[in-house]
Design a protein around this motif. Structure first.
Motif, PDB file in Angstrom:
ATOM      1  N   GLY A 141       0.820  -1.237   0.074  1.00  0.00           N
ATOM      2  CA  GLY A 141      -0.099  -0.045  -0.009  1.00  0.00           C
ATOM      3  C   GLY A 141       0.816   1.120  -0.028  1.00  0.00           C
ATOM      4  O   GLY A 141       0.520   2.354  -0.595  1.00  0.00           O
ATOM      5  N   TRP A 142       1.968   1.188   0.782  1.00  0.00           N
ATOM      6  CA  TRP A 142       2.713   2.571   1.090  1.00  0.00           C
ATOM      7  C   TRP A 142       3.282   2.600  -0.524  1.00  0.00           C
ATOM      8  O   TRP A 142       3.477   3.710  -0.942  1.00  0.00           O
ATOM      9  CB  TRP A 142       3.653   2.387   1.955  1.00  0.00           C
ATOM     10  N   PHE A 143       3.906   1.685  -1.309  1.00  0.00           N
ATOM     11  CA  PHE A 143       4.716   1.559  -2.420  1.00  0.00           C
ATOM     12  C   PHE A 143       3.583   2.146  -3.465  1.00  0.00           C
ATOM     13  O   PHE A 143       4.102   2.938  -4.250  1.00  0.00           O
ATOM     14  CB  PHE A 143       5.076   0.252  -2.811  1.00  0.00           C
ATOM     15  N   HIS A 144       2.411   1.783  -3.378  1.00  0.00           N
ATOM     16  CA  HIS A 144       1.560   2.224  -4.518  1.00  0.00           C
ATOM     17  C   HIS A 144       1.114   3.542  -4.513  1.00  0.00           C
ATOM     18  O   HIS A 144       0.487   4.022  -5.451  1.00  0.00           O
ATOM     19  CB  HIS A 144       0.476   1.305  -4.832  1.00  0.00           C
ATOM     20  N   GLN A 145       1.339   4.015  -3.611  1.00  0.00           N
ATOM     21  CA  GLN A 145       1.088   5.643  -3.307  1.00  0.00           C
ATOM     22  C   GLN A 145       1.925   6.592  -4.384  1.00  0.00           C
ATOM     23  O   GLN A 145       1.582   7.508  -4.630  1.00  0.00           O
ATOM     24  CB  GLN A 145       1.069   6.037  -1.823  1.00  0.00           C
ATOM     25  N   ALA A 146       3.189   6.065  -4.355  1.00  0.00           N
ATOM     26  CA  ALA A 146       4.020   6.716  -5.127  1.00  0.00           C
ATOM     27  C   ALA A 146       5.187   5.826  -5.854  1.00  0.00           C
ATOM     28  O   ALA A 146       6.359   5.843  -5.320  1.00  0.00           O
ATOM     29  CB  ALA A 146       4.566   8.133  -4.327  1.00  0.00           C
ATOM     30  N   PRO A 147       4.942   5.152  -6.726  1.00  0.00           N
ATOM     31  CA  PRO A 147       5.865   3.911  -7.054  1.00  0.00           C
ATOM     32  C   PRO A 147       7.231   4.666  -7.606  1.00  0.00           C
ATOM     33  O   PRO A 147       8.055   3.879  -7.320  1.00  0.00           O
ATOM     34  CB  PRO A 147       5.096   3.264  -7.946  1.00  0.00           C
ATOM     35  N   ASP A 148       6.948   5.532  -8.421  1.00  0.00           N
ATOM     36  CA  ASP A 148       8.256   5.861  -9.186  1.00  0.00           C
ATOM     37  C   ASP A 148       9.402   6.542  -7.839  1.00  0.00           C
ATOM     38  O   ASP A 148      10.499   6.202  -8.026  1.00  0.00           O
ATOM     39  CB  ASP A 148       8.104   6.812 -10.312  1.00  0.00           C
ATOM     40  N   GLU A 149       8.870   7.319  -7.081  1.00  0.00           N
ATOM     41  CA  GLU A 149       9.897   7.996  -6.057  1.00  0.00           C
ATOM     42  C   GLU A 149      10.123   6.966  -5.039  1.00  0.00           C
ATOM     43  O   GLU A 149      10.966   7.243  -4.111  1.00  0.00           O
ATOM     44  CB  GLU A 149       8.888   9.276  -5.605  1.00  0.00           C
ATOM     45  N   ARG A 150       9.233   5.930  -4.627  1.00  0.00           N
ATOM     46  CA  ARG A 150       9.712   5.092  -3.646  1.00  0.00           C
ATOM     47  C   ARG A 150      10.251   3.854  -3.913  1.00  0.00           C
ATOM     48  O   ARG A 150      10.380   2.681  -3.109  1.00  0.00           O
ATOM     49  CB  ARG A 150       8.350   4.620  -2.720  1.00  0.00           C
ATOM     50  N   TRP A 151      10.582   3.500  -5.227  1.00  0.00           N
ATOM     51  CA  TRP A 151      11.206   2.206  -6.205  1.00  0.00           C
ATOM     52  C   TRP A 151      12.255   1.873  -5.104  1.00  0.00           C
ATOM     53  O   TRP A 151      12.297   0.640  -4.545  1.00  0.00           O
ATOM     54  CB  TRP A 151      11.266   2.498  -7.273  1.00  0.00           C
ATOM     55  N   ASN A 152      13.389   2.576  -4.904  1.00  0.00           N
ATOM     56  CA  ASN A 152      14.461   2.019  -4.307  1.00  0.00           C
ATOM     57  C   ASN A 152      14.346   1.824  -2.934  1.00  0.00           C
ATOM     58  O   ASN A 152      14.872   0.550  -2.435  1.00  0.00           O
ATOM     59  CB  ASN A 152      15.704   3.203  -4.289  1.00  0.00           C
ATOM     60  N   GLU A 153      13.554   2.344  -2.134  1.00  0.00           N
ATOM     61  CA  GLU A 153      13.209   2.235  -0.696  1.00  0.00           C
ATOM     62  C   GLU A 153      12.320   0.801  -0.818  1.00  0.00           C
ATOM     63  O   GLU A 153      12.532  -0.005   0.035  1.00  0.00           O
ATOM     64  CB  GLU A 153      12.855   3.372  -0.342  1.00  0.00           C
ATOM     65  N   PHE A 154      11.429   0.739  -1.438  1.00  0.00           N
ATOM     66  CA  PHE A 154      10.478  -0.392  -1.494  1.00  0.00           C
ATOM     67  C   PHE A 154      11.331  -1.667  -1.865  1.00  0.00           C
ATOM     68  O   PHE A 154      11.099  -2.632  -1.145  1.00  0.00           O
ATOM     69  CB  PHE A 154       9.354  -0.322  -2.728  1.00  0.00           C
ATOM     70  N   ALA A 155      12.242  -1.440  -2.809  1.00  0.00           N
ATOM     71  CA  ALA A 155      12.989  -2.805  -3.030  1.00  0.00           C
ATOM     72  C   ALA A 155      14.023  -3.237  -1.897  1.00  0.00           C
ATOM     73  O   ALA A 155      13.795  -4.385  -1.262  1.00  0.00           O
ATOM     74  CB  ALA A 155      13.962  -2.353  -4.313  1.00  0.00           C
ATOM     75  N   ALA A 156      14.496  -2.216  -1.066  1.00  0.00           N
ATOM     76  CA  ALA A 156      15.128  -2.448  -0.026  1.00  0.00           C
ATOM     77  C   ALA A 156      14.392  -3.062   1.183  1.00  0.00           C
ATOM     78  O   ALA A 156      14.772  -4.198   1.850  1.00  0.00           O
ATOM     79  CB  ALA A 156      15.936  -1.432   0.562  1.00  0.00           C
ATOM     80  N   LEU A 157      13.117  -2.484   1.519  1.00  0.00           N
ATOM     81  CA  LEU A 157      12.217  -3.304   2.406  1.00  0.00           C
ATOM     82  C   LEU A 157      11.684  -4.296   2.105  1.00  0.00           C
ATOM     83  O   LEU A 157      11.643  -5.439   2.977  1.00  0.00           O
ATOM     84  CB  LEU A 157      11.196  -2.103   2.693  1.00  0.00           C
ATOM     85  N   TYR A 158      11.438  -4.723   0.865  1.00  0.00           N
ATOM     86  CA  TYR A 158      10.900  -5.933   0.314  1.00  0.00           C
ATOM     87  C   TYR A 158      11.967  -6.958   0.607  1.00  0.00           C
ATOM     88  O   TYR A 158      11.494  -8.123   1.060  1.00  0.00           O
ATOM     89  CB  TYR A 158      10.197  -5.801  -1.047  1.00  0.00           C
ATOM     90  N   ARG A 159      13.204  -6.669   0.191  1.00  0.00           N
ATOM     91  CA  ARG A 159      14.242  -7.551   0.295  1.00  0.00           C
ATOM     92  C   ARG A 159      14.482  -8.130   1.699  1.00  0.00           C
ATOM     93  O   ARG A 159      14.676  -9.157   2.028  1.00  0.00           O
ATOM     94  CB  ARG A 159      15.552  -7.099  -0.134  1.00  0.00           C
ATOM     95  N   LYS A 160      14.203  -7.015   2.435  1.00  0.00           N
ATOM     96  CA  LYS A 160      14.486  -7.267   4.000  1.00  0.00           C
ATOM     97  C   LYS A 160      13.220  -8.370   4.538  1.00  0.00           C
ATOM     98  O   LYS A 160      13.380  -9.037   5.102  1.00  0.00           O
ATOM     99  CB  LYS A 160      13.992  -5.976   4.874  1.00  0.00           C
ATOM    100  N   GLU A 161      12.150  -8.026   3.876  1.00  0.00           N
ATOM    101  CA  GLU A 161      10.849  -9.032   4.414  1.00  0.00           C
ATOM    102  C   GLU A 161      11.196 -10.352   3.748  1.00  0.00           C
ATOM    103  O   GLU A 161      11.161 -11.319   4.586  1.00  0.00           O
ATOM    104  CB  GLU A 161       9.630  -8.526   3.629  1.00  0.00           C
ATOM    105  N   LEU A 162      11.635 -10.366   2.528  1.00  0.00           N
ATOM    106  CA  LEU A 162      12.052 -11.904   2.089  1.00  0.00           C
ATOM    107  C   LEU A 162      13.281 -12.573   2.876  1.00  0.00           C
ATOM    108  O   LEU A 162      13.115 -13.823   3.286  1.00  0.00           O
ATOM    109  CB  LEU A 162      12.414 -11.684   0.677  1.00  0.00           C
TER     110      LEU A 162
END
Length: 122
Positions: free
Chosen positions: A53-74
């Motif tokens: 949900g957080w990522f979909h609010q601003a996918p282009d601006e949040r891509w790098n942070e999203f990638a890092a956070l998702y990798r942490k979840e994985l």
């Protein structure tokens, strides 16, 4: 070693897809499950609902942070580790995703994660 491919779920299946795994938490609107050729729906290795949900609010601006956070979840996920073991038996798998963006979607991050885990086991 398992070869991992990516494909939008809306694309037609091909014999070269191998074992087809849908890797989104939600089923795409307007698609009937019976019409989609997939072998497994793996919801437990997708981004958490809060992260998605957080990522979909601003996918282009949040891509790098999203990638890092998702990798942490994985990296902290027992389901992801079990999935790495599960897919090792297939020579080719195709991760199916519903996102419109081929450049900013969680399946890209998941593929990189899986490639790294599989290669480290070799």
């Amino acid at each position: 070693m398992t070869q991992i491919k990516l494909k939008r779920i809306y694309e037609d299946p091909e014999p070269t897809d191998g074992y087809r795994i849908f890797v989104d938490r939600l089923w795409p609107r307007g698609m009937k499950k019976e019409a989609v050729h997939f072998d497994l729906w793996e919801k437990d290795i997708t981004p958490s609902p809060e992260l998605r949900g957080w990522f979909h609010q601003a996918p282009d601006e949040r891509w790098n942070e999203f990638a890092a956070l998702y990798r942490k979840e994985l990296n902290g996920s027992e389901a992801a580790m079990a999935f790495v073991e599960k897919i090792g038996q297939y020579p080719v798998i195709t991760l199916l995703y519903a996102s419109k963006s081929p450049d900013h979607n969680h399946a890209l991050i998941l593929k990189t994660f899986l490639d790294e885990k599989i290669n480290s086991q070799s």
